[in-house]
Design an enzyme around this catalytic site. Structure first.
Site, PDB file in Angstrom:
ATOM      1  N   HIS A   1      -3.227  33.030 -63.281  1.00 15.64           N
ATOM      2  CA  HIS A   1      -2.811  33.967 -64.330  1.00 15.64           C
ATOM      3  C   HIS A   1      -2.422  33.244 -65.618  1.00 15.64           C
ATOM      4  CE1 HIS A   1      -2.860  37.653 -61.927  1.00 15.64           C
ATOM      5  NE2 HIS A   1      -2.417  36.919 -60.927  1.00 15.64           N
TER       6      HIS A   1
ATOM      7  N   ASP B   1       1.322  33.847 -57.659  1.00 12.19           N
ATOM      8  CA  ASP B   1       0.469  34.778 -56.914  1.00 12.19           C
ATOM      9  C   ASP B   1      -1.000  34.588 -57.254  1.00 12.19           C
ATOM     10  OD1 ASP B   1       1.147  35.631 -59.511  1.00 12.19           O
ATOM     11  OD2 ASP B   1       0.311  37.613 -59.077  1.00 12.19           O
ATOM     12  N   GLU B   2      -1.850  35.040 -56.355  1.00  7.59           N
ATOM     13  CA  GLU B   2      -3.289  35.195 -56.585  1.00  7.59           C
ATOM     14  C   GLU B   2      -3.961  33.982 -57.232  1.00  7.59           C
ATOM     15  OE1 GLU B   2      -3.801  39.928 -57.233  1.00  7.59           O
ATOM     16  OE2 GLU B   2      -3.089  38.860 -59.000  1.00  7.59           O
ATOM     17  N   VAL B   3      -3.826  32.826 -56.611  1.00  6.29           N
ATOM     18  CA  VAL B   3      -4.486  31.643 -57.160  1.00  6.29           C
ATOM     19  C   VAL B   3      -5.928  31.590 -56.631  1.00  6.29           C
ATOM     20  CG1 VAL B   3      -4.407  29.140 -57.384  1.00  6.29           C
ATOM     21  CG2 VAL B   3      -2.281  30.457 -57.205  1.00  6.29           C
TER      22      VAL B   3
ATOM     23  N   GLU C   1       3.214  34.860 -51.825  1.00  6.06           N
ATOM     24  CA  GLU C   1       2.238  33.850 -51.405  1.00  6.06           C
ATOM     25  C   GLU C   1       2.839  32.455 -51.297  1.00  6.06           C
ATOM     26  OE1 GLU C   1       1.580  36.226 -53.665  1.00  6.06           O
ATOM     27  OE2 GLU C   1      -0.573  36.325 -54.131  1.00  6.06           O
TER      28      GLU C   1
END
Lengths: 549, 549
Positions: free
Chosen positions: A285, A345-347, A398
């Protein structure tokens, strides 16, 4: 004729003062008889922990009623936070009805409620402090003629109690401001009651942020989780790295938050008992960070050569950690709260996988092809950096799931929609405090009364010991910014977020949907009258409709 | 130094005037190469039928540019509609940039666009008429230095062309108002392009209605379908039956539309080429009528005695038809449009079934137990009544489906979500004109870019002869009022309704989603800049964000 009228008014006042049937919230099973009509709790939102409302009615005269510091209070005229709050609530209570030139020396009638005394009972009122996760927000409110008394150990409870007091005032059938004899003992069920706003996907003008902080206070929220930067834009103007917003914001002057903007927002929030926790989400992000900071992001490869696009933060370079040290040092001084949210988050691993330098580094570190180890490597170093700034940190789930070593005071933020209860079990079993957002992604919209879905969610429904449950310190409603900006954010947020507000403040047993509907419909009309375009729950009307477009 | 600067500016102007690569909309397959970037059609919305935009650029000086009547025009300074529109569009084009005290006598440069001439070519401009379903909205716009010419047979086309002209103006990189050499020949694909707003489930303040009429004009809508009353409230203040709103409105003074309110709305709409078609829906959806009009509704029975609740209009009493005659006589004079919408949808038979008087009437009429015959009986008489007022009528599809005998000029309104194509086939096969709303119920919301769904819908995709297809005169976007009021209606409507606007105006082949996205994102920022809180399509920003909350 004048005398007769006066006598009639007095008679009416006496009659109004007579009837004395008390309701006791604790004695009443509100779930048993769902009423579609009015709630016995009027427009209280969120419902206080203990409420006794009598049928005895007092009048509030705009000419004589005032909010004062109690003589015994540990904190008086020098407390800007309280004086500011008195003015605010005076205006809310007497919107448009306290006219200029009104005779301020009018003597109160026998049944008038002449003043509200605010009494801070603890020696340290915390008037000049910032609120924190351990702030005492409890208060006791006794509304009885001729004075109402609001007692609170700290200013934070006084702020909550002032809001409650203002919610008890209503207009009777003749339009007279009225309040019933009432006793309230109130405190929050959860210490962390947050709202996430995202100023990266769409820039939110200061005015919008302030208006929503105001509405948060009306709903007893106490954390503004400021998801300030993300892939699309970097509106945070950093003193140390001004090029980040210069190149990463949608516009370097009109779409940024300057240091003084940030300061103003933090102080506006503090005056309402609201913490401001900024989130600087890495290593994913971060597309917008790369525009102003060379070599920060990982160059992605297409075959043997760079493709021109970039992935997450490059975790293999020392310059990355030098940058993060300086950046978070600044953040730690700009934002006074004890916590900063570090994201995590969300790597997406695909870019890391494509890059030969990253591959080489993986080999050197012995990570083989497990890129979550690389992610953990980065996060671990980042956490160490932030620890040196004396801040606690919050992270998305995460980071915990990937087994990164966390400080014991870390707050794990549970957001994923699947296996929520299992996640809460795991996190609390590992001894970490946690907050919940999974059921409260308000950016997801659907037809109908979805506030009920948010209202029904129960943070402690997972299986675990009492000690585990105590580690759940609250939750946050999240309004991600893909589809909202200044044009539609506020009505999309309220009163849907109000449902989360009551779930996090009120007793676990407060879950009657009919009673909630009745109170919430009135609460939303109150928000509209105070100038916030809170959308309707369903067909109906407010006495004072929204004045804007 | 001053001279040098002046020379540089002149040089720049000449360069800008040189490049002459023309685009021709008809020559370009816009579906072939979807671009995520800018559309070659800039911010035009809805896309005109024929557009040629050259790369030659002219400048518009706020000091010298003006909109004038062409000398040859059949309609000049005495046409309030046009003069009013010139002022409006002058303001839109020069928002904040035409400052007070600016030198109005500045001479135009060679490449300046000094004026827009508006030329009404037909002898009867219709300046003082009301728009109708047969109104000519076509126009030709030629933008070339030193004057742009907008030719239209009637004022309606001039209004559409002025909007298009304003959409062609943009700021160049130096902030200078600019317009490219352009030729446009434009006309609507469908004659009826409507928007339904519901002022019964929530009252909409006049200000909200006017703002949305304004936005309708920007999107080339031409029908405001005013669903003015329904079950929850009756805000229409009838001169003949004032008790209807006195008892049936949410509030008899603050939540009603007075005769002068209605008049103002109709005139505001007319000045923008928008028809106002009121809907007075009967025999169902009439709970609010019953509050002010005794014996109008059917008393429901619980066993042998009245239950105290009421059902649809009572079709068995002569007083019902006397009332309707007087009521629709008034409606026919208050609303100048040639059509009135009579509703006729969703009639619930259960109350009729419970009532012994209705049962007796059914027997007398030989309807046996077929209550749709009773419904048809009522509607038939109502249609006869309305016919005597010299109005045409629109009705929801059930009236047609139930076999009621309809005048040949009846417009059948298709709204049901199932078997839409079959319904269009049937209605047009029976020779009736029809409008479509089924795909455009904007009150149903969902996460994501649902404008694309509305955009993809094609009214003529059903199987039928050319003659049948010609009977489809358009459609309407419907925003029913259960969940919207002044707080959230406008951002929920725009730019979602804009998608419907282009579908109904532009050529059938205009359906490239990427091109549409690019133009619509700009169009929505323009709406925001003009003061309407149109919500974002997706992540991004506008140069000028919405100034409200």
């Amino acid at each position: 004729m004048f005398a007769t009228l006066k006598f009639a008014a007095l008679l009416l006042a006496v009659v109004v003062c007579w009837a004395t049937q008390d309701y006791d919230y604790n004695d009443t099973e509100i779930d048993e008889e769902p009423t579609l009509g009015d709630s016995q709790y009027g427009s209280l939102w969120p419902l206080p922990q203990k409420v006794q409302i009598s049928t005895v009615v007092f009048k509030l005269s705009g000419a004589s009623f005032h909010i004062f510091d109690a003589k015994e209070s540990s904190c008086g005229a020098s407390c800007r936070l309280l004086q500011n709050a008195y003015r605010r609530y005076d205006e809310y209570i007497f919107t448009s009805s306290r006219k200029q030139g009104q005779n301020k020396s009018k003597k109160a009638l026998a049944c008038d409620m002449s003043e509200l005394q605010v009494w801070i009972t603890s020696a340290d009122s915390e008037c000049d402090s910032y609120p924190s996760v351990t702030s005492d927000e409890s208060y006791k409110l006794s509304v009885d003629s001729p004075v109402a008394v609001l007692k609170a150990p700290k200013v934070w409870g006084a702020l909550r109690g002032l809001e409650t007091f203002s919610q008890l005032v209503y207009k009777d059938e003749y339009g007279a401001k009225s309040i019933n004899r009432t006793d309230i003992h109130d405190f929050p069920r959860f210490a962390h009651r947050g709202l996430l706003l995202d100023t990266s996907r769409h820039f939110l003008p200061i005015k919008v942020i302030l208006a929503n902080l105001e509405a948060m206070a009306w709903n007893k929220f106490n954390v503004f989780h400021w998801h300030i930067v993300d892939d699309p834009s970097f509106p945070y103007l950093s003193r140390t790295f001004p090029q980040l917003s210069q190149h990463g914001a949608y516009h370097p002057y009109t779409h940024v938050y300057t240091p003084s903007d940030v300061k103003m927002i933090i102080e506006f929030a503090r005056l309402r008992g609201i913490r401001v926790i900024p989130e600087f989400d890495t290593p994913g992000h971060t597309q917008s960070w790369g525009k102003g900071q060379k070599d920060l992001l990982t160059p992605c490869y297409s075959g043997a050569s760079p493709s021109g696009s970039f992935g997450p933060v490059n975790p293999t370079l020392n310059t990355t950690y030098d940058f993060m040290s300086m950046f978070f040092k600044e953040v730690s001084t700009v934002f006074p709260d004890a916590y900063v949210h570090l994201g995590g988050d969300e790597v997406d691993f695909s870019c890391w996988k494509s890059n030969p330098d990253i591959q080489k580094f993986m080999e050197q570190q012995g990570f083989e092809t497990d890129y979550s180890k690389l992610e953990s490597f980065y996060i671990q170093r980042l956490l160490d950096i932030v620890t040196t700034t004396n801040k606690g940190y919050m992270i998305w789930q995460e980071v915990f799931d990937n087994g990164v070593k966390l400080k014991s005071d870390t707050v794990v933020h549970v957001w994923m929609g699947n296996k929520v209860e299992e996640e809460l079990q795991k996190v609390t079993k590992a001894g970490f405090t946690t907050i919940l957002s999974a059921p409260w992604y308000l950016d997801y919209i659907s037809y109908g009364q979805d506030w009920q879905k948010y209202y029904r969610a129960e943070p402690l429904s997972f299986k675990g010991t009492d000690a585990q449950k105590k580690l759940v310190i609250g939750g946050e409603a999240c309004l991600w910014g893909e589809y909202v900006d200044a044009t539609n954010l506020t009505p999309r947020l309220w009163p849907r977020a109000s449902a989360v507000g009551e779930r996090l403040w009120s007793d676990r047993d407060v879950r009657d949907l009919n009673d909630a509907y009745s109170r919430l419909a009135k609460h939303r009309c109150r928000m509209v009258q105070r100038g916030i375009p809170a959308e309707p729950l369903f067909t109906g009307y407010c006495a004072h409709e929204y004045k804007g477009v």
